[in-house]
Each structure stands twice: as C-alpha cells, then as structure tokens.
Motif scaffolding. Structure first.
Motif, PDB file in Angstrom:
ATOM      1  N   ASN A 177       0.839  -1.204   0.000  1.00 47.33           N
ATOM      2  CA  ASN A 177       0.000   0.000   0.000  1.00 47.33           C
ATOM      3  C   ASN A 177       0.866   1.243   0.000  1.00 47.33           C
ATOM      4  O   ASN A 177       2.033   1.224   0.436  1.00 47.33           O
ATOM      5  N   LEU A 178       0.279   2.335  -0.486  1.00 46.84           N
ATOM      6  CA  LEU A 178       0.852   3.667  -0.310  1.00 46.84           C
ATOM      7  C   LEU A 178       0.007   4.384   0.726  1.00 46.84           C
ATOM      8  O   LEU A 178      -1.221   4.501   0.573  1.00 46.84           O
ATOM      9  N   TYR A 179       0.641   4.860   1.779  1.00 47.35           N
ATOM     10  CA  TYR A 179      -0.071   5.508   2.875  1.00 47.35           C
ATOM     11  C   TYR A 179       0.212   7.005   2.857  1.00 47.35           C
ATOM     12  O   TYR A 179       1.258   7.453   2.392  1.00 47.35           O
ATOM     13  N   SER A 180      -0.728   7.748   3.392  1.00 42.92           N
ATOM     14  CA  SER A 180      -0.655   9.205   3.477  1.00 42.92           C
ATOM     15  C   SER A 180      -0.380   9.820   2.108  1.00 42.92           C
ATOM     16  O   SER A 180       0.618  10.513   1.914  1.00 42.92           O
ATOM     17  N   GLU A 286      -0.787   6.570  13.092  1.00 48.57           N
ATOM     18  CA  GLU A 286      -1.820   7.560  12.836  1.00 48.57           C
ATOM     19  C   GLU A 286      -2.205   7.589  11.362  1.00 48.57           C
ATOM     20  O   GLU A 286      -3.387   7.632  11.007  1.00 48.57           O
ATOM     21  N   ALA A 287      -1.203   7.553  10.465  1.00 45.67           N
ATOM     22  CA  ALA A 287      -1.479   7.630   9.029  1.00 45.67           C
ATOM     23  C   ALA A 287      -2.224   6.405   8.534  1.00 45.67           C
ATOM     24  O   ALA A 287      -3.150   6.506   7.723  1.00 45.67           O
ATOM     25  N   GLU A 288      -1.845   5.236   9.007  1.00 44.61           N
ATOM     26  CA  GLU A 288      -2.472   4.014   8.516  1.00 44.61           C
ATOM     27  C   GLU A 288      -3.872   3.809   9.090  1.00 44.61           C
ATOM     28  O   GLU A 288      -4.627   2.983   8.575  1.00 44.61           O
ATOM     29  N   ALA A 524       3.013  15.618   2.205  1.00 44.34           N
ATOM     30  CA  ALA A 524       2.074  14.719   2.861  1.00 44.34           C
ATOM     31  C   ALA A 524       2.771  13.609   3.644  1.00 44.34           C
ATOM     32  O   ALA A 524       2.115  12.904   4.425  1.00 44.34           O
ATOM     33  N   GLY A 525       4.081  13.437   3.445  1.00 40.02           N
ATOM     34  CA  GLY A 525       4.789  12.350   4.120  1.00 40.02           C
ATOM     35  C   GLY A 525       4.428  10.985   3.561  1.00 40.02           C
ATOM     36  O   GLY A 525       4.333  10.005   4.309  1.00 40.02           O
TER      37      GLY A 525
END
Length: 1232
Positions: A177-180, A286-288, A524-525
């Motif tokens: 996956n790509l997060y954030s 937090e992002a995930e 966005a990190g």
C-alpha cells in the motif's frame, strides 16, 4: 571476425496438469451435481474434462489431465511460469428445459494453481489442494462459513526438471500500500489509477552477462481508498496477471498473505525500511488508521537466470538503492477515433502518421511522478532472503536518481521515450493495450467493462489484435517484451515523457527539473510498503559445521586425552602393571605372616633370619596355591609380549632355536620386572616436591606488574611458568600471546594463539585474536573464517560482531560492515535491557523485604490485641502475599506488556552463557589485574546509564502502561528510585511515553577497550576512529571514555605527547575522573617527571571512587615517595597495594621503606614475604643482605649476597652500599 557460436536450445518440455478429485462440491439445484473442469493458462484453454455426476457429500474423481508445451526458445517462458497461474474453472451443467436446444452451463467458481514449485531445482512433480472460489453471482457465492469449502486436488508434473541451474533464483516483489497520499488525491475521482514500476535484470536461457537487460516490471491499477474502507483480513496477495478470464477471489495467490497492519509501535521494530524509529512509527500508526491509502497488495515473481542473479548482486553492491517509480494515471473514458485524430492532426499541422500516438497521449496522462528508493543492502547479508518495510516517496529528480542508483536516466533508457527502436515501440503499444484491458477497477476486477460484461466476440477480437502486435514486435526486434507488466511500464514511461514535451505550460517545474506537483509527496509524508523476497539467499550463510572444519584445517585440534599405546608398548605396560599387582599381593602375604615381629620390631636382620623368613614365605605361597595363581596372572602378559614384541605365533623349528629364544625372553622379562618394581619400591626416601606458593592468578598478576615496570624478561618467565603448570589451559596460551603481541613478537603471538585454538576449537578469545592477527598480516581469507566462526559460535558477543565489522571495513565490504554493525548494536541493546531487568528485579526484592520489615514492625507495635501467635503470623502472611502479588503485577506491567515475553526475556537473560565469555575464559583472573578491575565481563558496556524507575508506588499498587503512557520515566516511578532517575537527567518531557535502557558504552568503545586489553593496538586505533566519526552507527563521539581510551592507546604506543593531550581533554570533561588523572600521572611518570606524576596520583587518591587501576598507581606513587625520601608515606602506600593485591614488588617496597626508617624486624618480615612470592628478585636478596649485615648475622648475610649476585643484581648504587657496609662490619663477602 568469426561467426557467432550458436547456443544449443533445450528441447521443449510438457507440463502436465492433473485434476485428480474434488470434495464438498455442490450446485444450484439440489445435491446432485453434473460438473466439469476446465484448465487455462495465460488466457489459453488447455483442455476441458468430461461431465461427472457427483454428490455433495461424496468425493468425485474427475481424472482429467491437460498439457502445456514449454518451448525454451521463448526467452520469457520461465518468467511467465513464475508469476502466472493455471486457472481451473468448475462448471455446472444444468439440465435442459423445455424449448431449449442446448444445455445451459454456469461457472460455479475458479481455483488458481501455482506453478512456482516446479521452478525449484530438481523438482519434477508437485501435488497441491486448492480452494474453489465462487464466481460473482454463482450458486456457491453466499454459502455459510460453516459449510466446508470446495476443494480440488491438482498435480503438476514434468518429465525433466524445468530448472537445472543451481545458481538460478526467483525474486518475488510485493507492493502493498501507499499511505498518506497527497491531499489532492480524492477517492471520489474514479478516473485515476496508480502505477508503480521497477527495473529487474532479465536474461533468457543461455544468455551471457552482456545480454542481461533491465526489464521494467509494472504494478498498475492501484486503487485509492478512504480510511474507513478497511481491508479484508487476512490480507491475501494478488496475482499481477492471473489471466483475462479470472473471476472472483481466484485473483489471489493461494497461501500468500501480507502481514497484518501494525497495532503498536513495537510492531515496526523488525522492519527493514526507513520509517521504524519511535517517532516515525507513531506517525505511521496515525497515518495508517486515519488517512487515505492506495492499495495494490500485488506480488510479481521474476525468474532470474544465473547471469541475472549475478547482475542483481553487482547492482546492489554498487548502489544499494533499488528504484520504484510512482505515477498517477488518468484514463480517458471515450478515446478519440482514428478519424477524429487524423482531422485533429491536420488542423494542428501534424502529419497523419502521428494520429495513433496523439490519440494514446490523450487516452493516458501521467502525473505526480515520484520515486521510492528501497535499500536492498540486506539482501547481500549472509542468509537473508527477505526485506520488508516502509520507504518514503520522493519527487523524481534526474540527478538524484543517478546519484543513488548509479543507473542511466530512466526516461532516456526506457522504450517509449522517443529514443527506442521501432521494434520496442510496437511492443510498447501492444503492451499498453493489454495493461489497459487487464487493469483492475477495484478489489475484484472482472473481464467486462465498467458498465457490464464484454459483448460477444470482444475477447477473441482483443486476442487477435494482441497476436498481430506481437508478431510485428518479433519481426522488428529480437529482444521482445512479452510480459504485460513490462510493456505497460514502458508505455507509461512513454506517455509521461510525451506529456512533458507536449504540455510544458500545464505543468510547473523548478530549475532542477523536479516536478513541483510531485512535491506534495514530501508535504504529505507519503510512503510505500514494499517487500522483496528470494527463494534462495544471494549470499548463503556459512554452515556452522563448515566453519568448524575450516578452523580445524588451519589449526588442527589437540586430542583431549593422550593417545593409547598399542602393540608392543601396550604389552610391556600390561606386564609392568601385572608385576606391580603380584608384588603388592606378596607384600600383603608377608605382612600377615610376620605381623607380630613387625609390630614388636624383633625381626632378625641376620642372613640366617632373612633366609628363614624367605623359606617360610615360599612354603606358605606353595601350600596355599597363591604361587600358581600369581604365575597364571603373569602368564597372559608374557604371552602378549611374545606375540606383540617378538612376533612369535608358530612353533620353533628346533630345540636350539627354542632355548635361544627363551634366554632372550628371560633377560628381557627380568629387566622389565625391575623397571616395574622401581615404580612402586624405592630403597631411598625421596624428598617430596613442595606445592607452589603462588597460583595461576598470582602469576598473571606478577606478569602484568612486570609489564608495567617494563621488565619484559621477568614477565616472560611468569607467563612460561604459568603455562608449565597446565599446558592444556587455553587461557594461559592466550595471555602469553597477548604479551608477545605487546612485545612485538608477532610470530610467537600467532603460535601461542594456535595453541589456544588447538586446545579449544571454540575459544572465543583465541578465534578473535587469530582473526585479528591474520587481518593485520593481510591474510584476509583465514581472518574472515575465524571472525565469522566467532560470531557464529557466540552470536551475543558485541566484540565479535564489531571486530568482524572492522574486518569488512578494512577490505572495503560496506554491506558486510553495515550488517555486522547492525548485529552488534542489537546485541548491545539487548544486553542493556537484560541489565535493566536485573536491576529491576533487585529493586523489587529490596522493596519486598523493606515492606515486609515495615509490616512486621507495625504489627509488633500495633495496639490491637493479637492474643495468639497464630493470629499475628496469619496477618503477616496475608501482608506478604499481598505485597508479592502487587510486585508481580508491577513487574509484568513495567517490564513487558505480555507475560510470555517477560518470561522469555528473563529466561534468555538467565541462560546467556557468553555474557562474560571474553574475560571469564581465563581460569580466575587476578582481582588486581587492570583488565579484570576495569571490566569483570566482556559485556559490562551494556550497563544502563541511569537508575531504572521504581515499578511500584509506595502503597504497592501497580502503575499500568496506560496510566503512565505520557509520563517520563522519572514521573512514572515513585520514591527513591524516581528521585534518582530525575537527578540523573532522564528527561522531563511529558510527551515521552516509553523509556528504553540505553547502553553505557557504544559498540566501538567496548571493542576498543577489549582490543587495548589484548594489545591489538592497530585495530584499537580503527575502532576509536569509528567511535569518533560514526555517531549515528553505533559510535558515541568524542566522549570522556573516548579520550580515556585514546590516551591509553597512545601511552601503549609510546606517543606520550598525544597521550597527555587526550588525558587533559578527558580531565576537562570530568575533572573528578580518577582514570583521567591516573593516565596523566602515567605519562609524567614515564617521562621521568616525578613531581607532576606525584600530583596527579595524589589527586586520584582523593577521588571517590578512585581509578580502576589502583595497584599501578600505588606502586608508582610509593616509588616516587622513596626517591623523595618520604619513607613513611612510601611505606603506607606500599601497604595499601599489599592489602588489595600483594605482590613481590609491593612487599619489596615495604621492606625498603622500613629499612630506610630503621625498623629492621619489619623490613625483614616484608622482604621475606617478597622472597616467598618471587625468589628470583635480586634486589630483594640485596636488601636481605643489608638487613643481615645490620643485625650481625654473617652466614645469612653471605648467603643472601651470593644469591643476589647469582640472580643478576645490576644496581650499581645498591651494590656499592652493600660493599661499604661489608667493609664496615667486616663480614658478608666470601672474598674476605
């Protein structure tokens, strides 16, 4: 130039697919089912079985087989078999209804069969049970979970193994996956998909190294989802290209699951990516949980020929970063027709030949060009087959790309960039069509369009168009790209490059060529989770047995027990033992016969008396039958001598020959009988050998003391005497090797180390020292073997891993150096955690004891009437149980969140057998030794830097993890421990949630101290250099300990100026450091600056705690006092040295000071003690001579004087003093 040599192509191989049986099959109309199965690969049907009647509860035998012809002329064959499955479709045949001409069929479900097992070397057959996944809308789609799953038994087989090269490999790349993602990415925009591409070395069968090319592997059709769209658990990995007719969950790889999402910060610690530190892990959680994400969960397997495997190794060694490029792709819903494109081109002034290209540029638009640099260095670690982690997404930049990957620009090197050959362009166009047709529009892609299923004949038409484009590509280029992911990646690159050229005004770029639109990744990190797994490691881990054999080849092991004597020697030894036994029996009989005479002492010693006793003894032996028993006892040993020594097993030819042999045998037996008797009987009393007054530890201490006094000859004698007492002790040989290394005799040091390893093949110190000596001598092969053996046998030794890292650094192996440093840091952290746990256990035990004592005192002083002792005992017992339970709860909450993990940690801490291996292998190190005083174990560097927080409060209640999540360690504890923690500066930030014990010393500092202890000065210098420059990789920088070690190194190397400078820097950091002042004093003492040395040594005595090397400080300070005439101070200082670790030098100093003070009895006692510890010290004999001369003992004075000269007295001033006193008293010199 000659013609190229044609390479032989392997004959085609047939892959047979057998569908043996099925279970739990059910249809749409009752229990009875008429079914058939169909097998297909890559969209091509391999065959369909006959109809079979089956029941729901019965197993059905399909007995169906199909074949697939593997043509090895196709360079992509093995690669396609690696990442494409065989799809087995279960079809239900429905009965005819009225007015129906043909029977209806319905697809119940599909199963994907993995061909990967046949790509393992030597495998010809593989049987697997696969699950049938329901197709959308089928009768089995909504079955209850309790109903058994539909299963098929499938067997794959080949006549000959598909893979014959042992060096080939399979690399499986998974993009999860790509997060954030950037905030501008809206999940509501369904016209966008997301693609990732990466280059993989590719070569066909029989290709050479020059023919290896980079193949672009593409992961298209990533789908953006919101944070509320939870992924199904468990997360199964998808096939990249399962085939155009794959339905439902058959797109997932059987048995391949992605790891579950992390639930805590600790879950990220074992990853290999960039975002696993504490702060980054918290942000990832937090992002995930609360941000959008782009989902692939797709695995692509790449078959690597041996030349491709070599290319992968070379690429990683050259540049550890592997690029993954990322785009957002916009697909037009209504592509322009060919006619409209031509008219548009005419109006724009473009030639009509560019119509197709223009239409494709309109259809596909790429944006947000990002790049992910995956650090693949760990794949070159021995035995490592998989890496997985989160990696940041950066905006694509040409210069950065080349700097990190050492590859040419992907935009210039890729097909589709405007620079590719015509053949590649055709292949790219065909691949684009395949990629767009096979792109998923969600988690469950189908073969139809977005609005509904494909119309009849669409698939056949697409297949024909794909075949034509493939034929055109084969004609135009020999190196065709047959994989849909390769061609789609090439087309994506083509579209992106064309878009950059066509729409410069629509996209903003900075002066470095970086897409400003892609800068949103950094804002966005954004990060991508990637996994790379190999079937076999690129660098195999050496087997422990191989290392043992390699060590034995260089240094053969010594036999633990002496070899048994065989043949003639054994026969003679047996004869001796039998003679001894017979003699003991005769002596017992003699003692019984004449017991009364022996006890009264009335034995007649005349010849007649002895003859009478002899006759009595012979008579008793003959009449009792003991004589014949003794003869039989000796007979068998004599027979062995005849057979083994004289080799006589046959009859003699004549009587004369027999008589001659008997004469020789008789003489030999008589001689051997006397030798046997000599072992037990002796006519003279032998003086017993006295036991030595010093043990091995004292000898080592005396040797170290002699080294300090630069008396290398005396130190050598002590080491040799230590070895002579026990030659089978490896630590004695190791210490002697270190001494020879200090003395500059490398050859002797190597031989002593060989003896150490020969006695104990797994001796840690011996293995390390031999590897170090080989490294210094630039013999890298044996150095690597011995250092790897040390890390293999003692995997929890910081020094072993760090020395191995220094070896890799010396030979330029950066990846090996990184691997060893990572292991050393991990071990150092674990040792710190173990030490922390030990301290917590001690604190808990002390607290329990304190609370029990307070409770007992409170009950004793309580006004309540406890009338019976039993009642008081019961109350005390309840308090004790309550306290113990509270302590256990507190321990479980403070140490580990899981009880099982806490138990495992305690068990590992208790069972670590090598935590003190390096400094405890020597049998009993001296208490005053500088090495033992400094570090009692090899891993003392793992001690925590601050007192751990008290796990329980004053009232004994537990402080849970949740209650102290946002507290510092100082705030989490209470009482005395919390105060200590706060005083020692553990940090006051309220946002700090957890506190991990940190090692007191870095890995380089621990290793540098070990290397200084064994006198490996060159390698110690390298370790200190890394300590100074590698602050983020296990180093601690220019700390106090660094300056102390550097001063010690320069002092041992004789660089007194640099040693003084380092000692002064250490003093400036910590003015009360006793070790710093002691090193400063040693520098001045070696220079002969007595006044400055005395000041430094006196400062050390005033500090608490003092320096760990107090013995040398006492001796040198006392010697300065003697030179200055301060005899009373010298006496007291020498006595301090004798109290801690008595030695000849210390007692000799006491004797000299007492002699100068005029207390001759005390001087004589001290000198006698010194003489007992070492009777070869000439100055001790000299001062004993002076004492005897002063007390008027002429004989003893003369004997002491002769011994002083005999052992080599060369002190001219002391000799002159003796001669003057001899002349004064008139005796003591034999020449008088």
């Amino acid at each position: 130039m000659g013609e190229p040599v044609a390479t032989s192509v392997r004959e085609p191989e047939v892959v047979s697919v057998y569908v043996n049986s099925g279970r739990n099959l059910r249809g749409s109309r009752g229990e009875v089912l008429t079914a058939a199965v169909k097998a297909e690969f890559n969209g091509v049907t391999l065959g369909e079985s006959a109809r079979v009647e089956c029941g729901e509860s019965d197993a059905v035998d399909f007995d169906f087989s199909a074949t697939y012809n593997c043509n090895f002329e196709d360079a992509n064959l093995l690669d396609e078999l690696a990442y494409k499955p065989i799809i087995v479709t279960l079809i239900e045949i429905l009965p005819k209804e009225k007015k129906q001409r043909e029977e209806k069929t319905m697809i119940l479900g599909q199963a994907s069969v993995d061909i990967m097992p046949l790509l393992i070397q030597g495998v010809t057959s593989h049987r697997q049970t696969v699950q049938v996944h329901a197709s959308p809308g089928s009768a089995i789609e909504n079955l209850s979970p309790e109903i058994p799953k539909l299963e098929l038994d499938v067997t794959l087989s080949v006549t000959q193994p598909l893979v014959t090269e042992a060096e080939s490999n399979v690399m499986a790349i998974t993009v999860e996956n790509l997060y954030s993602p950037p905030d501008s990415w809206n999940p509501a925009h369904q016209q966008y998909t997301y693609s990732i591409t990466t280059p993989i070395p590719y070569a066909g069968v029989g290709a050479t190294a020059d023919e290896v090319k980079d193949n672009m592997v593409s992961f298209p059709a990533g789908v953006i989802k919101t944070a509320h769209d939870k992924e199904p658990m468990p997360r199964a990995k998808k096939w990249l290209n399962p085939g155009p007719n794959t339905l439902g969950n058959a797109i997932y790889i059987p048995g391949k699951l992605a790891p579950e999402p992390a639930a805590a910060v600790e879950d990220y610690e074992h990853e290999d990516g960039e975002l696993k530190d504490k702060t980054e892990a918290e942000w990832r959680l937090e992002a995930e949980s609360n941000k959008n994400k782009v989902v692939w969960n797709t695995e692509r397997r790449c078959f690597l020929q041996p030349v491709a495997v070599s290319k992968v190794q070379t690429q990683i060694a050259t540049s550890r970063y592997w690029p993954f490029e990322l785009w957002r792709v916009q697909q037009s819903k209504e592509p322009k027709t060919k006619k409209a494109s031509k008219s548009l081109n005419r109006s724009a002034g473009r030639p009509s030949g560019s119509a197709t290209r223009a239409s494709r540029e309109d259809e596909v638009q790429q944006s947000f060009h990002g790049i992910v640099y995956v650090n693949t260095a760990k794949l070159l670690y021995p035995g490592i087959k998989k890496i997985r982690g989160a990696f940041k997404v950066h905006p694509y930049n040409e210069a950065e790309y080349f700097e990190k990957t050492k590859r040419a620009s992907r935009l210039e090197a890729r097909p589709g960039s405007g620079r590719q050959s015509p053949g590649n362009a055709g292949a790219a166009e065909g691949g684009k069509r395949d990629a767009m047709a096979g792109g998923a529009k969600g988690d469950k892609p189908t073969t139809g369009t977005k609005d509904g299923p494909n119309p009849p004949g669409t698939q056949e038409k697409q297949k024909k168009e794909g075949t034509k484009s493939k034929q055109r590509a084969d004609k135009q280029s020999n190196e065709r790209l047959a994989n849909t992911d390769r061609t789609s990646g090439a087309q994506l690159a083509h579209g992106h490059h064309a878009q950059q050229q066509a729409s410069q005004g629509a996209k903003d770029e900075d002066h470095d060529g970086v897409d400003l639109e892609a800068q949103q990744y950094q804002e966005a990190g954004s990060y991508v989770v990637v996994e790379i797994e190999l079937v076999k490691p690129l660098v195999p881990k050496k087997d422990p047995n191989f290392l043992v054999q390699s060590v034995a080849q260089y240094i053969p092991p010594r036999p633990r027990f002496p070899l048994r004597t065989n043949g003639a020697d054994k026969a003679v030894d047996d004869f001796h033992s039998q003679v001894v036994n017979v003699v003991n029996l005769i002596l017992e009989q003699y003692s019984e016969l004449f017991a009364e005479e022996i006890s009264n002492g009335r034995r007649e010693q005349t010849a007649e008396g002895m003859k009478k006793r002899y006759q009595t003894l012979i008579y008793e032996l003959n009449t009792s039958g003991k004589y014949f028993a003794f003869r039989e006892q000796l007979k068998y040993s004599v027979i062995k001598i005849v057979r083994e020594k004289y080799l006589r097993t046959t009859n003699f030819d004549s009587q004369a020959e027999l008589q001659k042999f008997l004469s020789e045998l008789y003489v030999f037996l008589i001689d051997e009988m006397h030798k046997g008797l000599a072992k037990v009987l002796s006519l003279e009393d032998q003086t017993p050998v006295p036991e030595p007054l010093t043990d091995a530890d004292q000898l080592k201490h005396f040797a170290r003391e002699s080294e300090m006094n630069s008396n290398m000859q005396l130190a050598d004698q002590f080491y040799l005497e230590r070895i002579s007492r026990n030659k089978k002790e490896p630590s004695y040989w190791f210490d002697y090797a270190c001494f020879n290394l200090l003395n500059g005799d490398i050859t002797k040091a190597v031989e002593c180390t060989k003896e150490c390893v020969a006695i104990d093949q797994k001796n840690l110190k011996g293995l390390l020292l031999y590897g170090i000596l080989m490294l210094v001598d630039e013999k890298y092969e044996p150095a690597e073997i011995f250092l790897e053996a040390a890390t293999n046998f003692y995997s929890d030794c910081v020094e072993a891993w760090t020395v191995l890292a220094l070896y890799y650094d010396a030979i330029g192996n950066d990846i090996g150096h990184e691997m060893a440093i990572e292991q050393a840091v991990k071990v150092n952290m674990q040792l710190a955690a173990d030490e922390h746990m030990k301290q917590m256990e001690i604190e808990r035990a002390e607290q329990v004891a304190r609370e029990m004592a307070e409770a007992a005192a409170a009950h004793a002083e309580s006004p309540n009437d406890l009338t019976t002792p039993d009642g008081a005992a019961e109350v005390a017992l309840e308090d004790q149980n309550q306290t113990s339970s509270d302590v256990q709860k507190s321990a479980s909450g403070a140490a580990q969140p899981d009880d099982a993990e806490a138990v495992d940690l305690n068990a590992s801490a208790a069972n670590r057998s090598t935590s003190s291996a390096l400094n405890n292998t020597a049998a009993g190190a001296s208490n005053s030794s500088a090495n033992a005083a400094k570090r009692s174990s090899v891993n003392s560097g793992a001690k925590v830097t601050a007192t751990s927080p008290n796990p329980t409060s004053k009232d004994g209640k537990k402080k849970g993890k949740d209650a102290s999540r946002n507290q510092t360690p100082a705030a989490a504890g209470t009482g005395k421990a919390a105060d200590q923690t706060a005083d020692e500066g553990m940090g006051e930030d309220e946002g700090e949630e957890d506190w991990e014990p940190q090692p007191q010393q870095s890995i380089y500092m621990i290793t540098a101290q070990f290397l200084l202890d064994i006198n490996a000065l060159k390698l110690a210098d390298r370790a200190l250099s890394h300590e100074l420059t590698s602050g983020t990789h296990g180093g601690g920088g220019a700390s106090l300990q660094y300056h102390l070690s550097l001063a010690r190194l320069n002092l041992q190397m004789g660089n007194l100026r640099q040693a003084e400078k380092s000692a002064r820097q250490a003093i400036s950091i910590d003015f009360k450091s006793g070790e710093a002042w002691s090193l400063d004093g040693h520098v001045h003492f070696v220079r002969g600056e007595s006044e400055e040395a005395r000041v430094s040594y006196e400062r050390v005595l005033s500090f608490s705690p003092p320096s760990p090397h107090m013995h040398s400080i006492y001796l040198r300070l006392a010697s300065i006092y003697l030179k200055e005439g301060r005899f009373e101070d010298a006496k007291c200082t020498y006595l301090l040295a004798c109290r801690d670790s008595p030695s000849c030098t210390a007692w000799h100093g006491v004797g000299v000071a007492c002699y100068r003070l005029g207390t001759l009895p005390e001087a004589e006692d001290a000198l006698c003690e010194a003489n007992i510890l070492n009777n070869r010290d000439p100055e001790v004999w000299a001062y004993l001579t002076l004492v005897c001369l002063q007390t008027g003992r002429s004989f003893e004075a003369e004997q002491s004087y002769k011994y002083a000269l005999k052992v080599g007295l060369n002190n001219d001033s002391l000799l002159k003093e003796i001669h003057d006193l001899q002349k004064q008293v008139g005796f003591g010199d034999p020449s008088f």
